[in-house]
Design a protein around this motif. Sequence first.
Motif, PDB file in Angstrom:
ATOM      1  N   ASP A   1       0.831  -1.204   0.000  1.00 16.56           N
ATOM      2  CA  ASP A   1       0.000   0.000   0.000  1.00 16.56           C
ATOM      3  C   ASP A   1       0.863   1.249   0.000  1.00 16.56           C
ATOM      4  OD1 ASP A   1      -2.634  -1.221   2.200  1.00 16.56           O
ATOM      5  OD2 ASP A   1      -2.297  -1.400   0.065  1.00 16.56           O
ATOM      6  N   THR A   2       0.565   2.149  -0.924  1.00 12.90           N
ATOM      7  CA  THR A   2       1.338   3.381  -1.008  1.00 12.90           C
ATOM      8  C   THR A   2       0.800   4.378  -0.014  1.00 12.90           C
ATOM      9  OG1 THR A   2       1.704   2.994  -3.352  1.00 12.90           O
ATOM     10  CG2 THR A   2       2.089   5.208  -2.531  1.00 12.90           C
ATOM     11  N   ALA A   3       1.649   4.911   0.868  1.00 14.02           N
ATOM     12  CA  ALA A   3       1.185   5.808   1.906  1.00 14.02           C
ATOM     13  C   ALA A   3       0.988   7.228   1.374  1.00 14.02           C
ATOM     14  CB  ALA A   3       2.176   5.790   3.054  1.00 14.02           C
ATOM     15  N   VAL A   4       2.038   7.761   0.735  1.00 12.69           N
ATOM     16  CA  VAL A   4       1.976   9.079   0.117  1.00 12.69           C
ATOM     17  C   VAL A   4       2.356   8.904  -1.351  1.00 12.69           C
ATOM     18  CG1 VAL A   4       2.781  11.452   0.152  1.00 12.69           C
ATOM     19  CG2 VAL A   4       2.675  10.147   2.298  1.00 12.69           C
ATOM     20  N   SER A   5       1.455   9.252  -2.233  1.00 15.39           N
ATOM     21  CA  SER A   5       1.711   9.075  -3.664  1.00 15.39           C
ATOM     22  C   SER A   5       1.650  10.414  -4.384  1.00 15.39           C
ATOM     23  CB  SER A   5       0.711   8.095  -4.281  1.00 15.39           C
ATOM     24  OG  SER A   5      -0.610   8.567  -4.113  1.00 15.39           O
ATOM     25  N   GLN A   6       2.427  10.528  -5.449  1.00 11.94           N
ATOM     26  CA  GLN A   6       2.482  11.745  -6.244  1.00 11.94           C
ATOM     27  C   GLN A   6       2.395  11.379  -7.714  1.00 11.94           C
ATOM     28  OE1 GLN A   6       6.183  13.383  -3.642  1.00 11.94           O
ATOM     29  NE2 GLN A   6       5.743  14.590  -5.459  1.00 11.94           N
ATOM     30  N   THR A   7       1.761  12.256  -8.473  1.00 10.51           N
ATOM     31  CA  THR A   7       1.752  12.100  -9.929  1.00 10.51           C
ATOM     32  C   THR A   7       1.900  13.467 -10.576  1.00 10.51           C
ATOM     33  OG1 THR A   7      -0.671  12.228  -9.924  1.00 10.51           O
ATOM     34  CG2 THR A   7       0.318  10.023  -9.975  1.00 10.51           C
TER      35      THR A   7
ATOM     36  N   GLU B   1      -1.520  12.549  -2.899  1.00 12.90           N
ATOM     37  CA  GLU B   1      -2.569  11.919  -2.102  1.00 12.90           C
ATOM     38  C   GLU B   1      -1.927  11.096  -0.993  1.00 12.90           C
ATOM     39  OE1 GLU B   1      -5.057   9.275  -4.343  1.00 12.90           O
ATOM     40  OE2 GLU B   1      -6.221   8.655  -2.603  1.00 12.90           O
ATOM     41  N   GLN B   2      -2.530  11.122   0.193  1.00 17.49           N
ATOM     42  CA  GLN B   2      -2.027  10.281   1.284  1.00 17.49           C
ATOM     43  C   GLN B   2      -3.177   9.463   1.868  1.00 17.49           C
ATOM     44  OE1 GLN B   2      -2.738  10.794   4.777  1.00 17.49           O
ATOM     45  NE2 GLN B   2      -3.675  12.827   4.749  1.00 17.49           N
ATOM     46  N   ASN B   3      -2.874   8.210   2.210  1.00 12.36           N
ATOM     47  CA  ASN B   3      -3.895   7.321   2.781  1.00 12.36           C
ATOM     48  C   ASN B   3      -3.555   6.936   4.220  1.00 12.36           C
ATOM     49  OD1 ASN B   3      -1.821   5.509   2.502  1.00 12.36           O
ATOM     50  ND2 ASN B   3      -2.826   4.214   0.988  1.00 12.36           N
ATOM     51  N   LEU B   4      -2.828   7.824   4.896  1.00 11.99           N
ATOM     52  CA  LEU B   4      -2.410   7.571   6.277  1.00 11.99           C
ATOM     53  C   LEU B   4      -3.375   8.159   7.297  1.00 11.99           C
ATOM     54  CD1 LEU B   4       1.368   8.337   5.712  1.00 11.99           C
ATOM     55  CD2 LEU B   4       0.353   6.084   6.123  1.00 11.99           C
ATOM     56  N   GLY B   5      -4.377   8.875   6.818  1.00  7.40           N
ATOM     57  CA  GLY B   5      -5.317   9.502   7.737  1.00  7.40           C
ATOM     58  C   GLY B   5      -4.779  10.755   8.400  1.00  7.40           C
ATOM     59  N   HIS B   6      -3.654  11.271   7.891  1.00  7.91           N
ATOM     60  CA  HIS B   6      -3.047  12.473   8.469  1.00  7.91           C
ATOM     61  C   HIS B   6      -3.893  13.701   8.180  1.00  7.91           C
ATOM     62  CE1 HIS B   6       1.181  10.457   8.345  1.00  7.91           C
ATOM     63  NE2 HIS B   6       0.504  10.138   9.429  1.00  7.91           N
ATOM     64  N   ASP B   7      -3.712  14.734   9.022  1.00  8.69           N
ATOM     65  CA  ASP B   7      -4.489  15.954   8.832  1.00  8.69           C
ATOM     66  C   ASP B   7      -3.659  17.094   8.247  1.00  8.69           C
ATOM     67  OD1 ASP B   7      -4.493  16.854  12.400  1.00  8.69           O
ATOM     68  OD2 ASP B   7      -2.867  16.515  10.976  1.00  8.69           O
ATOM     69  N   THR B   8      -2.377  16.865   8.056  1.00 10.01           N
ATOM     70  CA  THR B   8      -1.491  17.930   7.572  1.00 10.01           C
ATOM     71  C   THR B   8      -0.643  17.420   6.419  1.00 10.01           C
ATOM     72  OG1 THR B   8      -1.397  18.802   9.824  1.00 10.01           O
ATOM     73  CG2 THR B   8       0.256  19.609   8.271  1.00 10.01           C
ATOM     74  N   MET B   9      -0.538  18.252   5.383  1.00  3.22           N
ATOM     75  CA  MET B   9       0.254  17.887   4.214  1.00  3.22           C
ATOM     76  C   MET B   9       1.184  19.037   3.852  1.00  3.22           C
ATOM     77  SD  MET B   9      -2.549  15.794   1.951  1.00  3.22           S
ATOM     78  CE  MET B   9      -1.335  15.096   0.815  1.00  3.22           C
TER      79      MET B   9
ATOM     80  N   PHE C   1       7.156  11.030   3.503  1.00  2.00           N
ATOM     81  CA  PHE C   1       7.338  11.645   2.196  1.00  2.00           C
ATOM     82  C   PHE C   1       6.870  10.750   1.053  1.00  2.00           C
ATOM     83  CE2 PHE C   1       9.793  15.540   2.858  1.00  2.00           C
ATOM     84  CZ  PHE C   1      10.071  15.423   4.211  1.00  2.00           C
ATOM     85  N   GLY C   2       6.428  11.408  -0.019  1.00  2.00           N
ATOM     86  CA  GLY C   2       6.119  10.720  -1.255  1.00  2.00           C
ATOM     87  C   GLY C   2       7.381  10.460  -2.059  1.00  2.00           C
ATOM     88  N   PRO C   3       7.245   9.843  -3.233  1.00  2.00           N
ATOM     89  CA  PRO C   3       8.402   9.461  -4.046  1.00  2.00           C
ATOM     90  C   PRO C   3       9.015  10.610  -4.850  1.00  2.00           C
ATOM     91  CG  PRO C   3       6.387   8.764  -5.100  1.00  2.00           C
ATOM     92  CD  PRO C   3       5.996   9.329  -3.783  1.00  2.00           C
ATOM     93  N   GLY C   4       8.335  11.734  -4.888  1.00  2.00           N
ATOM     94  CA  GLY C   4       8.890  12.895  -5.585  1.00  2.00           C
ATOM     95  C   GLY C   4       8.428  13.015  -7.026  1.00  2.00           C
ATOM     96  N   THR C   5       8.416  14.256  -7.518  1.00  2.00           N
ATOM     97  CA  THR C   5       8.145  14.565  -8.922  1.00  2.00           C
ATOM     98  C   THR C   5       9.317  15.380  -9.445  1.00  2.00           C
ATOM     99  OG1 THR C   5       5.740  14.580  -8.655  1.00  2.00           O
ATOM    100  CG2 THR C   5       6.660  15.814 -10.521  1.00  2.00           C
ATOM    101  N   ARG C   6      10.010  14.823 -10.435  1.00  2.00           N
ATOM    102  CA  ARG C   6      11.147  15.557 -11.022  1.00  2.00           C
ATOM    103  C   ARG C   6      10.633  16.445 -12.137  1.00  2.00           C
ATOM    104  NH1 ARG C   6      16.552  15.469 -11.020  1.00  2.00           N
ATOM    105  NH2 ARG C   6      16.626  13.613  -9.704  1.00  2.00           N
ATOM    106  N   LEU C   7      10.713  17.756 -11.917  1.00  2.00           N
ATOM    107  CA  LEU C   7      10.258  18.757 -12.888  1.00  2.00           C
ATOM    108  C   LEU C   7      11.463  19.318 -13.635  1.00  2.00           C
ATOM    109  CD1 LEU C   7       8.153  20.741 -14.108  1.00  2.00           C
ATOM    110  CD2 LEU C   7       8.590  22.223 -12.142  1.00  2.00           C
ATOM    111  N   THR C   8      11.407  19.248 -14.939  1.00  2.00           N
ATOM    112  CA  THR C   8      12.459  19.822 -15.780  1.00  2.00           C
ATOM    113  C   THR C   8      11.835  20.858 -16.691  1.00  2.00           C
ATOM    114  OG1 THR C   8      13.663  17.722 -15.758  1.00  2.00           O
ATOM    115  CG2 THR C   8      14.287  19.335 -17.451  1.00  2.00           C
ATOM    116  N   VAL C   9      12.317  22.081 -16.587  1.00  2.00           N
ATOM    117  CA  VAL C   9      11.816  23.176 -17.418  1.00  2.00           C
ATOM    118  C   VAL C   9      12.865  23.506 -18.477  1.00  2.00           C
ATOM    119  CG1 VAL C   9      10.919  25.523 -17.449  1.00  2.00           C
ATOM    120  CG2 VAL C   9      10.539  24.069 -15.444  1.00  2.00           C
ATOM    121  N   LEU C  10      12.459  23.413 -19.734  1.00  2.00           N
ATOM    122  CA  LEU C  10      13.410  23.628 -20.845  1.00  2.00           C
ATOM    123  C   LEU C  10      13.286  25.039 -21.433  1.00  2.00           C
ATOM    124  CD1 LEU C  10      12.819  20.209 -22.627  1.00  2.00           C
ATOM    125  CD2 LEU C  10      14.644  20.797 -21.019  1.00  2.00           C
TER     126      LEU C  10
END
Lengths: 115, 112
Positions: free
Chosen positions: A1-7, A24-32, A106-115
């Motif tokens: 199960d993924t706890a914190v996911s990013q897309t 999105e997080q499925n840990l039931g946390h109240d703060t992101m 933490f989630g797995p991260g999103t690598r943003l590249t701006v060209l």
Amino acid sequence: DTAVSQTPKYLVTQMGNDKSIKCEQNLGHDTMYWYKQDSKKFLKIMFSYNNKELIINETVPNRFSPKSPDKAHLNLHINSLELGDSAVYFCASSYLRGASTDTQYFGPGTRLTVL
Amino acid sequence: EDQVTQSPEALRLQEGESSSLNCSYTVSGLRGLFWYRQDPGKGPEFLFTLYSAGEEKEKERLKATLTKKESFLHITAPKPEDSATYLCAVHILTGGGNKLTFGTGTQLKVEL
């Protein structure tokens, strides 16, 4: 199960475009959170939301606008992307109970590249 | 200004060669100190939280300690799978928020 996911995991775009990253997080946390990790691996907080309410905003340009539709989701929209926005963006979540110190996951991260 | 400094920036060890990573901090009102492990291309993974000077926590080959000015992450008989970047962060209470201030990390490489 993924706890914190990013897309998406990777995002490559042109300068001047507008883009969004979802979390999105499925840990039931109240703060992101949103963090930015630069090319030197330095991790710095950008925003924090508690129960859909903004509680931390760390001098981030107005081009960055977080949105929390509910306490399990925190999205990051970036307008007019600039070269300097290239980085890895991490979402995190935790409980916030007054002044207590609750672990941020933490989630797995999103690598943003701006060209 | 709150500051977190980690040393060394990079560390290369032979398998089985024990060592320590340092995290020194200058903050007003420390609420907690965290250690995270980060593998390439992944998010930070929680290891330990320390709350007060003198506190120690252990997990497998890792042991974290805390004084009033710094924290150490001791690695005993490391294995190649311990290779990662180790991040420390301090929790500072600010305007009701739960803010973590991170150091720049120590990149650990354990070789056979």
